[in-house]
Every structure is written in C-alpha cells, then in structure tokens.
Motif scaffolding. Structure first.
Motif, short mmCIF file in Angstrom:
data_model
loop_
_atom_site.label_atom_id
_atom_site.label_comp_id
_atom_site.label_asym_id
_atom_site.label_seq_id
_atom_site.Cartn_x
_atom_site.Cartn_y
_atom_site.Cartn_z
N LEU A 6 0.83 -1.21 0.00
CA LEU A 6 0.00 0.00 0.00
C LEU A 6 0.86 1.26 0.00
CD1 LEU A 6 -2.73 -0.94 2.63
CD2 LEU A 6 -3.04 -0.72 0.15
N ASP A 7 0.43 2.22 -0.79
CA ASP A 7 1.09 3.52 -0.83
C ASP A 7 0.49 4.37 0.28
OD1 ASP A 7 2.60 5.71 -1.61
OD2 ASP A 7 1.14 6.33 -3.13
N ILE A 8 1.26 4.58 1.34
CA ILE A 8 0.79 5.34 2.50
C ILE A 8 1.55 6.66 2.54
CG2 ILE A 8 0.51 5.37 5.01
CD1 ILE A 8 -1.08 3.12 3.68
N PRO A 9 0.84 7.78 2.51
CA PRO A 9 1.54 9.06 2.57
C PRO A 9 2.20 9.26 3.93
CG PRO A 9 -0.83 9.39 2.72
CD PRO A 9 -0.61 7.93 2.44
N LEU A 10 3.34 9.91 3.92
CA LEU A 10 4.07 10.20 5.16
C LEU A 10 3.56 11.47 5.83
CD1 LEU A 10 7.68 9.33 3.97
CD2 LEU A 10 6.11 7.91 5.33
N GLN A 11 2.65 12.18 5.13
CA GLN A 11 2.12 13.42 5.67
C GLN A 11 0.68 13.61 5.23
OE1 GLN A 11 4.78 16.85 5.78
NE2 GLN A 11 3.22 18.03 4.70
N LEU A 12 -0.16 14.04 6.16
CA LEU A 12 -1.54 14.41 5.89
C LEU A 12 -1.69 15.87 6.30
CD1 LEU A 12 -3.29 11.32 7.57
CD2 LEU A 12 -2.73 11.60 5.14
N GLU A 13 -2.61 16.60 5.63
CA GLU A 13 -2.79 18.00 5.96
C GLU A 13 -4.26 18.33 6.14
OE1 GLU A 13 -0.76 20.97 3.65
OE2 GLU A 13 0.96 19.65 3.31
N THR A 14 -4.51 19.24 7.07
CA THR A 14 -5.84 19.80 7.27
C THR A 14 -5.74 21.30 7.03
OG1 THR A 14 -5.60 20.37 9.62
CG2 THR A 14 -6.23 18.09 9.11
N GLU A 15 -6.78 22.01 7.33
CA GLU A 15 -6.74 23.46 7.15
C GLU A 15 -5.63 24.11 7.99
OE1 GLU A 15 -9.59 27.25 8.20
OE2 GLU A 15 -10.56 25.38 7.56
N ARG A 16 -5.44 23.64 9.23
CA ARG A 16 -4.48 24.26 10.14
C ARG A 16 -3.30 23.38 10.52
NH1 ARG A 16 -7.70 25.87 15.31
NH2 ARG A 16 -8.42 23.72 15.08
N LEU A 127 -7.59 11.86 10.18
CA LEU A 127 -7.14 10.46 10.22
C LEU A 127 -8.32 9.51 10.00
CD1 LEU A 127 -4.55 8.84 10.48
CD2 LEU A 127 -5.02 8.62 12.92
N LEU A 128 -9.49 9.88 10.46
CA LEU A 128 -10.70 9.10 10.19
C LEU A 128 -10.97 9.05 8.69
CD1 LEU A 128 -13.31 7.69 11.27
CD2 LEU A 128 -14.35 9.97 11.28
N ASN A 129 -10.89 10.20 8.03
CA ASN A 129 -11.07 10.27 6.58
C ASN A 129 -10.03 9.40 5.86
OD1 ASN A 129 -12.08 11.41 4.02
ND2 ASN A 129 -10.12 12.48 3.99
N PHE A 130 -8.79 9.48 6.31
CA PHE A 130 -7.71 8.67 5.73
C PHE A 130 -8.02 7.18 5.89
CE2 PHE A 130 -3.70 6.38 6.69
CZ PHE A 130 -3.11 6.44 5.44
N GLY A 131 -8.41 6.77 7.09
CA GLY A 131 -8.68 5.36 7.35
C GLY A 131 -9.87 4.83 6.57
N LEU A 132 -10.97 5.58 6.56
CA LEU A 132 -12.17 5.10 5.88
C LEU A 132 -12.07 5.20 4.37
CD1 LEU A 132 -15.00 6.55 8.18
CD2 LEU A 132 -14.08 4.23 8.16
N ASN A 133 -11.45 6.24 3.86
CA ASN A 133 -11.43 6.46 2.41
C ASN A 133 -10.16 5.97 1.73
OD1 ASN A 133 -14.04 7.68 2.32
ND2 ASN A 133 -13.15 9.46 3.29
N HIS A 134 -9.00 6.33 2.24
CA HIS A 134 -7.75 5.91 1.60
C HIS A 134 -7.46 4.42 1.86
CE1 HIS A 134 -3.76 6.57 -0.17
NE2 HIS A 134 -3.31 5.75 0.77
N LEU A 135 -7.64 4.00 3.11
CA LEU A 135 -7.35 2.60 3.47
C LEU A 135 -8.57 1.70 3.31
CD1 LEU A 135 -5.22 3.19 6.70
CD2 LEU A 135 -4.39 2.71 4.39
N ALA A 136 -9.73 2.28 3.09
CA ALA A 136 -10.99 1.54 2.95
C ALA A 136 -11.30 0.67 4.16
CB ALA A 136 -11.00 0.71 1.66
N PHE A 137 -10.96 1.18 5.35
CA PHE A 137 -11.31 0.47 6.57
C PHE A 137 -12.84 0.39 6.67
CE2 PHE A 137 -7.48 1.02 9.66
CZ PHE A 137 -6.66 0.35 8.77
N LYS A 138 -13.32 -0.71 7.20
CA LYS A 138 -14.75 -0.90 7.42
C LYS A 138 -15.17 -0.44 8.81
CE LYS A 138 -15.17 -2.68 3.41
NZ LYS A 138 -15.46 -1.72 2.37
#
Length: 188
Positions: A6-16, A127-138
């Motif tokens: 899996l291609d996992i990004p080393l960085q995630l960003e939000t507005e702040r 991180l919730l968005n990353f887990g549910l959408n990028h990783l397709a966690f159930k």
C-alpha cells in the motif's frame, strides 16, 4: 493486496495542521518536550507515561513507531501547526490494525498548552477520513476511559457511535483501580 504494498503518505494536511510520520532522527527531543509540558495530564490517562521518559526512550519509541509504519502495523503521526509550528501539538495513530476486516483503532494525546483550540478534533477527523477512504477500513474505533471527558468529547463531536461501556474492563493508568472503557466506532 498485501498491506506492505500500500502507498501510505508520510504526511496528511488539514486546514491548520500537518500530520507527519515520525521519521526524522532527533525528533525524540521535541516529542519529549511535549510530554514534559503535558506530563501531569498524560499521566492521569496513559499507562505509558507513568514515569517521565528520557529523550533517548522517546527517540526509541518514535523509531519503533516508524518501523511499525513501514510494516503497515500502525500509522503514528506527529501533529504540527501549519503556520511555523515547531512544537509538537500531539500525536495520533491508527493501531491494532486487522487487515482481514480491515479495521483499526485510533489513539491520540495532546500537548496540554494547545488544548481548547479544536486541534485534536481536526486531526482525528483527518485520520478518520484517511482510514475510511484511503485505506478503505470498514471500522475505526476509539476507546477511552469513561471518566476522560476531554477524550470522549472528540468522537462524540465527530458522530462516532458509542457502542457501549465495558465495566471494570481495564486498570486505571496508574494501575491502582479498575476502570470502565467506552468504545466508540465509525463504520464504512
């Protein structure tokens, strides 16, 4: 697919915020400072912080987190303010991953001096968005001591479902008494 591919990004960003994997040598010092700044509060809730760790112990913890990240066993991120933030606001992770379902549990702690600004809620949402959408966690869980109202407020704000409270399920962080554990979840 094997999780190692899996291609996992080393960085995630939000507005702040920037959520970045702990992969730079020497970050133990800045994380240790955040632990020292917040030790009284962390000690109340986390068995990991019953004793103040040394910088070296914190560095080892971060290097082990990086190894687990590479092995796709857990994903820990350091949280920084986008606008010139050199201090660690906190850490957040997806751990206890079960790739067969797939699902995981989220954990977090915050540098006390940054409390009350919505930073952790923002980081958990990302991180919730990353887990549910990028990783397709159930399924993603958040477990916390039932008396930790600050920690409980985050999944409640983000629409997690309180599935139940496990009574006398764990020991308090200091090991002195039995504690109840709340289990929150979001499912995909």
């Amino acid at each position: 697919m094997n999780p190692l591919l899996l291609d996992i990004p080393l960085q995630l960003e939000t507005e702040r915020l920037i959520l970045r994997a702990p992969l730079q040598t020497g970050e133990g010092e800045i994380v240790n400072k955040a632990i020292r700044d917040s030790f009284h509060e962390l000690k109340a809730w986390l068995s990991l912080f019953q004793e103040l760790p040394t910088v070296e112990e914190t560095e080892i913890l971060l290097r082990n987190a990086h190894i687990s990240f590479l092995k796709r066993e857990s994903f820990r991120f350091l949280i920084f303010d986008k606008v010139g933030g050199k201090d660690v606001i906190g850490t957040i992770s997806l751990h206890r991953i079960d790739w067969d379902i797939p699902k995981g549990e989220m954990g977090y702690w915050m540098n006390t001096k940054y409390s009350g600004n919505g930073y952790m809620t923002e980081a958990v949402k990302e991180l919730l968005n990353f887990g549910l959408n990028h990783l397709a966690f159930k399924r993603i869980e958040i477990r916390c001591d039932s008396s930790n109202l600050k920690s409980r407020s985050i999944p409640e704000k983000l629409g997690f479902v309180l599935e139940g409270t496990l009574r006398n399920e764990d020991l308090s962080a200091d090991g002195s008494k039995l504690a109840d554990t709340c289990i929150y979840s979001k499912i995909n």
